[in-house]
Structures are given as C-alpha cells and as structure tokens.
Design a protein around this motif. Sequence first.
Motif, PDB file in Angstrom:
ATOM      1  N   GLY A 126     -21.448   2.149 -34.461  1.00 53.91           N
ATOM      2  CA  GLY A 126     -20.522   3.138 -33.934  1.00 53.91           C
ATOM      3  C   GLY A 126     -21.149   4.003 -32.858  1.00 53.91           C
ATOM      4  N   LEU A 127     -22.384   3.720 -32.487  1.00 54.31           N
ATOM      5  CA  LEU A 127     -23.092   4.513 -31.490  1.00 54.31           C
ATOM      6  C   LEU A 127     -23.452   3.632 -30.296  1.00 54.31           C
ATOM      7  N   CYS A 174     -20.178  13.543 -24.754  1.00 52.20           N
ATOM      8  CA  CYS A 174     -19.716  12.800 -25.936  1.00 52.20           C
ATOM      9  C   CYS A 174     -19.387  11.336 -25.660  1.00 52.20           C
ATOM     10  N   CYS A 229     -22.074   8.310 -25.644  1.00 54.20           N
ATOM     11  CA  CYS A 229     -22.623   7.675 -26.846  1.00 54.20           C
ATOM     12  C   CYS A 229     -21.569   7.320 -27.883  1.00 54.20           C
ATOM     13  N   HIS A 230     -20.400   7.934 -27.816  1.00 64.19           N
ATOM     14  CA  HIS A 230     -19.396   7.759 -28.860  1.00 64.19           C
ATOM     15  C   HIS A 230     -18.117   7.160 -28.302  1.00 64.19           C
ATOM     16  N   VAL A 272     -13.688  11.232 -32.854  1.00 65.65           N
ATOM     17  CA  VAL A 272     -14.832  10.397 -32.509  1.00 65.65           C
ATOM     18  C   VAL A 272     -14.994   9.336 -33.592  1.00 65.65           C
ATOM     19  N   VAL A 292     -20.104   7.022 -37.261  1.00 64.59           N
ATOM     20  CA  VAL A 292     -21.423   6.496 -36.899  1.00 64.59           C
ATOM     21  C   VAL A 292     -22.273   6.392 -38.164  1.00 64.59           C
ATOM     22  N   ARG A 301     -19.642   7.039 -41.737  1.00 60.44           N
ATOM     23  CA  ARG A 301     -19.654   6.957 -40.275  1.00 60.44           C
ATOM     24  C   ARG A 301     -19.118   5.592 -39.775  1.00 60.44           C
ATOM     25  N   ALA A 314     -19.161   0.387 -33.296  1.00 63.11           N
ATOM     26  CA  ALA A 314     -19.185   0.530 -31.849  1.00 63.11           C
ATOM     27  C   ALA A 314     -18.916  -0.805 -31.207  1.00 63.11           C
TER      28      ALA A 314
END
Length: 618
Positions: free
Chosen positions: A300-301, A442, A445-446, A460, A463, A603, A606
């Motif tokens: 997720g990152l 933001c 990376c997200h 968001v 992660v 989390r 990605a």
Amino acid sequence: MRIRIVEIRTRTSGKKVRLERDLDVEALHVGRGPDNDLSLRGLTISLRHATIRSSDGRVSIEAAAGQTVAINGRVTAGDRLAVGDRIKLGAFELRLLEPVRGFDVALEYEEIERGDDERRALDLRTKIGIEHGIFSRRPLSWALGLAVLAVFFAIPLLFGGAQSSWNSGDVSRGHAYIESDCGACHTGFFRGVRNADCMACHHDIGRHAPPALAMAELDEAACASCHLEHRGRDIDLADLGSGFCSECHADLAARLPETTLRDASDFGTDHPAFKLSVIKDPTRPAESLDVTPELVEETGLVFDHLHHVGRAVSGRAVSGGSGEKQYLQCGACHQPDAGGLYMKPIEFERHCQDCHRLDFDPAVPPTFTPHGDPAVVRARIRGLYSERVLAGDVKDPAAPPRLRLRRPGSVLTPEEAELSRRWVQSKVDAAERRFYDRPGTCATCHALRPGEASDGGMGVAPVQLQTVWVPGSTFSHASHAPFACVKCHPAAGVFDPDPETALARPGWSQPDAIPYGLIDRDGRTPTSERSADILIPSIETCRECHAGAGERGGERVPSPCSMCHPFHVRAHGPMPGSPALDGSPSGVPDATPDAVPDGPADRAPAQAARFVPLRSAS
C-alpha cells in the motif's frame, strides 16, 4: 570496572610506604600466579584463588573452586563486601576502602605475616612417607576412608552449605551465579533435575512446535536429557549440534505428514530455499510464500530505493542536526534494534518528515500535523483555526475584517459564526490542496481514495510494512556488520544516478566501503525502482559465506541449525509444565500447525511490481 589498588609495604627500617596503581578490568583476579591482576606470594595461596567483582555499585568476592577466603575472620566461599571489610589470604590482608571519584572499587593490601613463619608452619604440617608415622598403613587407610565418608557424605548430608564437595564439575557460564546453591536445581537428595526445577526460573520457555502438532516425545522429555550441565564454563547448553535437529528434520514429512515444513539436515547440502512472509494485501496478515521471479509484495506504499539511496537532501535527521545538504545514507532510515537483530520499523516522523514536510501554514510547524488518518488531520487543522477565531488571534489578511478585529472572549454573533465557519473551511481546503496536490507530499507515497475517510473526505489506502521476513528464524545484523549492505542487498544499494555535481561523493558511499558500500548503476546490477520489489537475499547468497555444520578448514563459516533457528519458540506458547502465562488449563494458547505469528493488519495494497533477482555484489 575501575579499581585503585594501594599496596602498603614495610621497609627494613620499619617505615611503611603506600604504592598506588589503577586498573580497568572486568573483574579483579587474585592469586599466586603471575597472570593474576593482583599477584600475592605465599604457599597457602592458590594460583587463582579468588575474584573480586563490582556490579551496580555492589562489590563481591568469589573464591575459586575448592578455595575459601576469610572475611572479617569468617571463612566462606564468597560473599558481598562492604567498605571496611578485611579479607585474609595467606599472609596478606586486603581491606576494602571507600572509592574515590571516578573509581568503582578501592582496595588496600598488606603482608601482615612474615613469609619465613609461613614456610616453617607448612614444613611442620608436611609428612613424607606414611610408613614412617606412628600408624601402620591399614589403620591409617581405615581412618582415611572414614574421613572421606564423613567429609563427602555425612557432613554434606547434614549441612547444606557443605554440599559443594558433591559438585561434579563447573556449571555453564549462564548458571555460574547459582553454582554454590545446589538446591536451586537439585530440589531433593540424590535426585536428578526435574523440569519443574528448570521452569522455576525459565517459566516462559517456549515449545518447539505448535500445540496442534502431536509431539509428545518432545513435550514429555526431561530438560536435563538434552541440556547437560557440569561440563565447564565454555559449554553452550543451548547448542546441541545439527545432528540433534536432523534426527527429526531430515525426514520430518514421514514423521509428521500434516506439517508443511520441508525436510532439512544441513545448511550447506540439504536445506530448502527460503520461504518468505510476504504482504499481499495490507488489510490481511502476511502469507508464507516461495520465492519466485514473479513474487511481489503489496504494502500500500509507493517507494523508490533508487532515488533515495545517495540522494542529496537537506534535513536535521540526515545531517546530524545541522540541516546542511548531504547525501542520504542507508542508515538514515534502516537502523538496527537494541539487540542488533532486526531493523526498527520505518516511522514517518523519524525517517521521512525532514524531506516530506507536512506544512500548510508558515506560522505552524510541520510537526503540528499528525501523520495518519486524514480525518484526524482535518479535525486538528479545523480546531487550530477555530481556536484562533475564539481567541481573537486571526492575522490572515484574507480573513473577513469582522474576524480580524473581534474582541477576544466575546460571544460570536450569528454573522460572525457563519464568517468563521467559511474562513476555517477555506483554510482546511487550502491545507488539503498542499497535502494532496503539491509534489513530495501525500500522493507521492500513498494511493488517495476520495470520500473513503471516516468523515467522508479524502482518504488514504491502508499500509502495512513487513519487519520479519522469515518468522521461523533469527538473523543478526550486528554480527554481519563487517560486510557492506550491498553484499546482501545489491538492488537497494545503487548510488543516486543523478548526483549533485557541486557536492562531493562521501567516502561511506564508495564501492566496498563499510557499512554501505554503494555501487554505481552499471546496467548489470538489478536495481530496485519499485516498492513491490523483494530485496531479501536468497539462500545462495547466504551460502557464499556460510557452510554446513560439519565443514572445517575452509573459508566459509560452519553454520549449525541453532545459528538461525531457535529450538524453543515463544510464539508457540510455554512448554507443558511451566506456569500458565495465559490462564489456559494447558498453559498453551490455541494454534494451528506451522502457524506464522500475525503481523499488523490495519493497513493496504499499492501497486504491483516485478521481483528483482538478487546476487552478491562481491
């Protein structure tokens, strides 16, 4: 410990002089031998007679095996010392003094008996040839036999303090502190050590296998059948050799058909490829998967090693607090834990905030904005500007004059309340535009998810970052410190392909430099450009330095199973018979065969990316 030793020497004239010397040692060894820190002459002093130690401000003396010391006239095998105590060793008297500043211990010693008197007394006690004595050999033999029976059986049986004569050898280093207390392990006369005796101290020792597996031969085995004591200080009770493990694991599938573990007997010749605990969905626990060229992780990152390693950046955390522009080191983000085993988790506030600043107002520090739930961030910013309205502290030139000129503490009129609501919302919207639209914030990376936050605003994607990739094993980064990071992680150690021309390349980033040894992008070394790349080295990389347990004489390190795999695993619950730590009747939690401890599951995913094959950089 720092110790000051004062010798009081009497000259032929009768005058006493003091001679001082300072030592910095772990422990002060005292005896007749020249290898002692304090060497004392005398035939009644053994080569290594006693050891003086200091720990947490407490000083103690311990006599060597078979020796005794006299403390203030009381003969003992060892005890704690206090300032003013007098220790008698042969013809010498040692006195413990109040230590001066900078020292842990101060010791004064003096020869209080003449050496000639000691030799004469020893000669009087010495008899050469029992046939020349007043007793014949037979009565003397009977007397000696009875004496041995009394000294080594009757007296120890009646007086617990004399049971040291039953000691069959030195205990291991880990148990040395209870060596003089036989009852700590032997809770009954002439009875072996029971599991309950061991678990009185090792109460949280873990099982070897999950409770769901039928391993009665292990659960019911005696601790002492594997961990043999009284074999000397240098014996490691925990290391039983790879042969002990291979008895079961060489053919584990036949013994336990329900297990998913693969057979292994030797790291160098018979060990399967690594299975990694990989995050495939940030909202779920990691999965144990075989390494394939297609394997990726989905945390997720979004992250790029290539343009972080060796990148010229400005930041207090990067440049040691100076804020000057310097190249980013691997250690700026990857820092070993206190035990030197794994790396600490990556945290935004500690590792990212200096470069990816969450500022939205010049009058508000970046640390004001929490890194986390966007709804919490919006609520915090809304509260900040609402407090300014109520306090009459609105200095924004674009704010309505009614808000800039209002009296602090006065009740808001309906018109002022509406103006306040609009102005505060405009400041929140402006802050969000900086967070979500400005480069380096933001969205860098997200993955953004409009409308999915708890307040209905911009959200968001979850992660989850992995910290332990092979849960069934241990790895020590500290023991591998002599080698550069790129030896095992070459794809993550490529120096910035676009370095600052005005900033000299630092020495730590040069190829083969310790600890990082970054390499230039040469087109041959795999390069990690996506966060989904798996950068854990393969078993082939480990075998470049590690051989099987039985290999000797080569350049590689002989590696027994216990080097990476602990036998007792706390994640499987405590051993049967130990105090129940969780209150369950059996003392062990429920578990499934070959279960992997769950990681954080709060989390999410990605991008997909490719697997980067790894090889040694050497």
